[in-house]
Design a protein around this motif. Structure first.
Motif, PDB file in Angstrom:
ATOM      1  N   ARG A  56      28.487  44.776 150.557  1.00 15.18           N
ATOM      2  CA  ARG A  56      28.057  45.070 149.192  1.00 15.18           C
ATOM      3  C   ARG A  56      27.159  43.931 148.650  1.00 15.18           C
ATOM      4  O   ARG A  56      26.134  44.177 148.029  1.00 15.18           O
ATOM      5  CB  ARG A  56      29.321  45.210 148.329  1.00 15.18           C
ATOM      6  CG  ARG A  56      29.112  45.849 146.995  1.00 15.18           C
ATOM      7  CD  ARG A  56      29.003  47.346 147.087  1.00 15.18           C
ATOM      8  NE  ARG A  56      28.924  47.915 145.740  1.00 15.18           N
ATOM      9  CZ  ARG A  56      28.157  48.946 145.414  1.00 15.18           C
ATOM     10  NH1 ARG A  56      27.419  49.547 146.329  1.00 15.18           N
ATOM     11  NH2 ARG A  56      28.145  49.406 144.178  1.00 15.18           N
ATOM     12  N   GLU A  63      18.155  44.169 147.919  1.00 21.42           N
ATOM     13  CA  GLU A  63      17.449  44.783 146.789  1.00 21.42           C
ATOM     14  C   GLU A  63      16.714  43.718 145.984  1.00 21.42           C
ATOM     15  O   GLU A  63      15.575  43.903 145.566  1.00 21.42           O
ATOM     16  CB  GLU A  63      18.432  45.520 145.873  1.00 21.42           C
ATOM     17  CG  GLU A  63      19.002  46.787 146.470  1.00 21.42           C
ATOM     18  CD  GLU A  63      17.943  47.883 146.612  1.00 21.42           C
ATOM     19  OE1 GLU A  63      17.010  47.945 145.791  1.00 21.42           O
ATOM     20  OE2 GLU A  63      18.060  48.676 147.570  1.00 21.42           O
ATOM     21  N   ILE A  74      20.086  48.686 139.417  1.00 16.13           N
ATOM     22  CA  ILE A  74      20.478  49.742 140.346  1.00 16.13           C
ATOM     23  C   ILE A  74      21.567  50.601 139.702  1.00 16.13           C
ATOM     24  O   ILE A  74      22.515  50.071 139.116  1.00 16.13           O
ATOM     25  CB  ILE A  74      21.009  49.126 141.656  1.00 16.13           C
ATOM     26  CG1 ILE A  74      19.861  48.399 142.339  1.00 16.13           C
ATOM     27  CG2 ILE A  74      21.594  50.191 142.577  1.00 16.13           C
ATOM     28  CD1 ILE A  74      20.257  47.696 143.591  1.00 16.13           C
ATOM     29  N   ASP A  75      21.389  51.924 139.865  1.00 12.79           N
ATOM     30  CA  ASP A  75      22.369  52.880 139.335  1.00 12.79           C
ATOM     31  C   ASP A  75      22.637  52.688 137.840  1.00 12.79           C
ATOM     32  O   ASP A  75      23.699  53.066 137.340  1.00 12.79           O
ATOM     33  CB  ASP A  75      23.715  52.778 140.085  1.00 12.79           C
ATOM     34  CG  ASP A  75      23.597  53.191 141.545  1.00 12.79           C
ATOM     35  OD1 ASP A  75      22.569  53.820 141.891  1.00 12.79           O
ATOM     36  OD2 ASP A  75      24.508  52.869 142.320  1.00 12.79           O
ATOM     37  N   GLN A  76      21.720  52.068 137.161  1.00 11.92           N
ATOM     38  CA  GLN A  76      21.860  51.784 135.720  1.00 11.92           C
ATOM     39  C   GLN A  76      23.091  50.945 135.398  1.00 11.92           C
ATOM     40  O   GLN A  76      23.538  50.885 134.264  1.00 11.92           O
ATOM     41  CB  GLN A  76      21.889  53.093 134.916  1.00 11.92           C
ATOM     42  CG  GLN A  76      20.605  53.890 135.091  1.00 11.92           C
ATOM     43  CD  GLN A  76      20.652  55.234 134.404  1.00 11.92           C
ATOM     44  OE1 GLN A  76      21.711  55.835 134.248  1.00 11.92           O
ATOM     45  NE2 GLN A  76      19.500  55.709 133.968  1.00 11.92           N
ATOM     46  N   ILE A  77      23.633  50.323 136.416  1.00 15.30           N
ATOM     47  CA  ILE A  77      24.850  49.529 136.202  1.00 15.30           C
ATOM     48  C   ILE A  77      24.647  48.067 136.574  1.00 15.30           C
ATOM     49  O   ILE A  77      25.079  47.163 135.879  1.00 15.30           O
ATOM     50  CB  ILE A  77      26.025  50.080 137.051  1.00 15.30           C
ATOM     51  CG1 ILE A  77      26.356  51.507 136.647  1.00 15.30           C
ATOM     52  CG2 ILE A  77      27.261  49.176 136.908  1.00 15.30           C
ATOM     53  CD1 ILE A  77      27.420  52.155 137.514  1.00 15.30           C
ATOM     54  N   TYR A  78      23.963  47.898 137.735  1.00 11.01           N
ATOM     55  CA  TYR A  78      23.911  46.557 138.313  1.00 11.01           C
ATOM     56  C   TYR A  78      22.533  45.934 138.103  1.00 11.01           C
ATOM     57  O   TYR A  78      21.542  46.418 138.649  1.00 11.01           O
ATOM     58  CB  TYR A  78      24.196  46.619 139.809  1.00 11.01           C
ATOM     59  CG  TYR A  78      25.505  47.274 140.147  1.00 11.01           C
ATOM     60  CD1 TYR A  78      26.709  46.588 139.995  1.00 11.01           C
ATOM     61  CD2 TYR A  78      25.532  48.581 140.628  1.00 11.01           C
ATOM     62  CE1 TYR A  78      27.914  47.191 140.311  1.00 11.01           C
ATOM     63  CE2 TYR A  78      26.740  49.184 140.958  1.00 11.01           C
ATOM     64  CZ  TYR A  78      27.919  48.486 140.788  1.00 11.01           C
ATOM     65  OH  TYR A  78      29.107  49.092 141.112  1.00 11.01           O
ATOM     66  N   GLU A  79      22.496  44.884 137.347  1.00 14.05           N
ATOM     67  CA  GLU A  79      21.248  44.151 137.167  1.00 14.05           C
ATOM     68  C   GLU A  79      21.279  42.935 138.100  1.00 14.05           C
ATOM     69  O   GLU A  79      22.229  42.152 138.063  1.00 14.05           O
ATOM     70  CB  GLU A  79      21.121  43.680 135.721  1.00 14.05           C
ATOM     71  CG  GLU A  79      19.820  42.962 135.446  1.00 14.05           C
ATOM     72  CD  GLU A  79      19.744  42.491 133.999  1.00 14.05           C
ATOM     73  OE1 GLU A  79      18.666  42.610 133.405  1.00 14.05           O
ATOM     74  OE2 GLU A  79      20.784  42.005 133.470  1.00 14.05           O
ATOM     75  N   ASN A 108      27.052  43.145 136.062  1.00 11.18           N
ATOM     76  CA  ASN A 108      27.577  44.501 135.938  1.00 11.18           C
ATOM     77  C   ASN A 108      27.490  44.887 134.461  1.00 11.18           C
ATOM     78  O   ASN A 108      28.275  44.419 133.638  1.00 11.18           O
ATOM     79  CB  ASN A 108      29.017  44.555 136.464  1.00 11.18           C
ATOM     80  CG  ASN A 108      29.579  45.968 136.443  1.00 11.18           C
ATOM     81  OD1 ASN A 108      29.394  46.703 135.479  1.00 11.18           O
ATOM     82  ND2 ASN A 108      30.278  46.343 137.514  1.00 11.18           N
ATOM     83  N   HIS A 110      28.004  47.639 132.867  1.00 12.29           N
ATOM     84  CA  HIS A 110      29.096  48.429 132.288  1.00 12.29           C
ATOM     85  C   HIS A 110      30.263  47.551 131.865  1.00 12.29           C
ATOM     86  O   HIS A 110      30.905  47.781 130.856  1.00 12.29           O
ATOM     87  CB  HIS A 110      29.601  49.481 133.291  1.00 12.29           C
ATOM     88  CG  HIS A 110      28.752  50.711 133.282  1.00 12.29           C
ATOM     89  ND1 HIS A 110      29.121  51.867 133.939  1.00 12.29           N
ATOM     90  CD2 HIS A 110      27.554  50.972 132.708  1.00 12.29           C
ATOM     91  CE1 HIS A 110      28.183  52.782 133.764  1.00 12.29           C
ATOM     92  NE2 HIS A 110      27.222  52.268 133.028  1.00 12.29           N
ATOM     93  N   LYS A 151      31.934  49.533 141.078  1.00 14.47           N
ATOM     94  CA  LYS A 151      32.049  50.098 139.742  1.00 14.47           C
ATOM     95  C   LYS A 151      33.438  49.945 139.158  1.00 14.47           C
ATOM     96  O   LYS A 151      33.673  49.650 138.056  1.00 14.47           O
ATOM     97  CB  LYS A 151      31.717  51.585 139.749  1.00 14.47           C
ATOM     98  CG  LYS A 151      30.340  51.816 140.275  1.00 14.47           C
ATOM     99  CD  LYS A 151      30.016  53.301 140.319  1.00 14.47           C
ATOM    100  CE  LYS A 151      28.729  53.498 141.135  1.00 14.47           C
ATOM    101  NZ  LYS A 151      28.240  54.861 141.118  1.00 14.47           N
TER     102      LYS A 151
END
Ligand SMILES: [Zn+2]
Length: 151
Positions: A56, A63, A74-79, A108, A110, A151
């Motif tokens: 992970r 990336e 990424i995935d609107q969650i991970y900056e 993260n 979220h 997540k």
């Protein structure tokens, strides 16, 4: 626990001014085997393997490397951000090869939790189950990593 000559060499590498000026042990005085065993027990309790964690971290690092400014969501969650540092560093466990310096920071969004690591951290987790000693500059708490990476 009695140290073998190889373990002694590794311990010297891990100490301040061994391979890195700040070292990998912080103020942790436990034997390396104990540090590793304690952290691996936490992983087991939380149901993740060191390979899953390293994979992970590797994914997010790649990336970050593939974006020139090193900043991506990424995935609107991970900056993810990557801070380049010149130079490379060897594995303190006397493996061949060099790891690029620099720091990946994952936020993260979220959970509003952040953690930073280096490419060497990923290698040490995957190959040695080593998250660094308590108080070390790049010490990664397994519990925090799991909380932030998944997540
Ligand atoms: Zn190694």
């Amino acid at each position: 626990m009695k140290e073998t000559p190889q373990e002694k060499k590794i311990r010297q590498n891990l100490q301040e001014s061994g391979i890195s000026p700040q070292g990998f042990l912080g103020e942790d005085e436990r034997h390396i085997h104990e540090i590793v065993a304690t952290d691996l027990a936490v992983l087991e309790r939380l149901g993740k393997t060191k390979e899953e964690i390293a994979d992970r971290m590797e994914f997010f690092s790649q990336e970050a490397f593939s974006h020139y400014d090193g900043n991506v969501i990424i995935d609107q969650i991970y900056e993810i951000e990557y801070d380049t540092v010149r130079g490379k560093i060897p594995c303190p466990f006397d493996h061949p090869g060099l790891f690029r310096k620099g720091e990946i920071t994952l936020n993260n969004l979220h959970k509003n939790l952040k953690i930073s690591w280096t490419p060497l951290n990923i290698h040490m987790i995957r190959a040695h189950g080593f998250f660094e000693g308590k108080g070390a500059k790049h010490r990664l708490e397994p519990k925090d990593l799991i909380e932030i990476l998944f997540k």
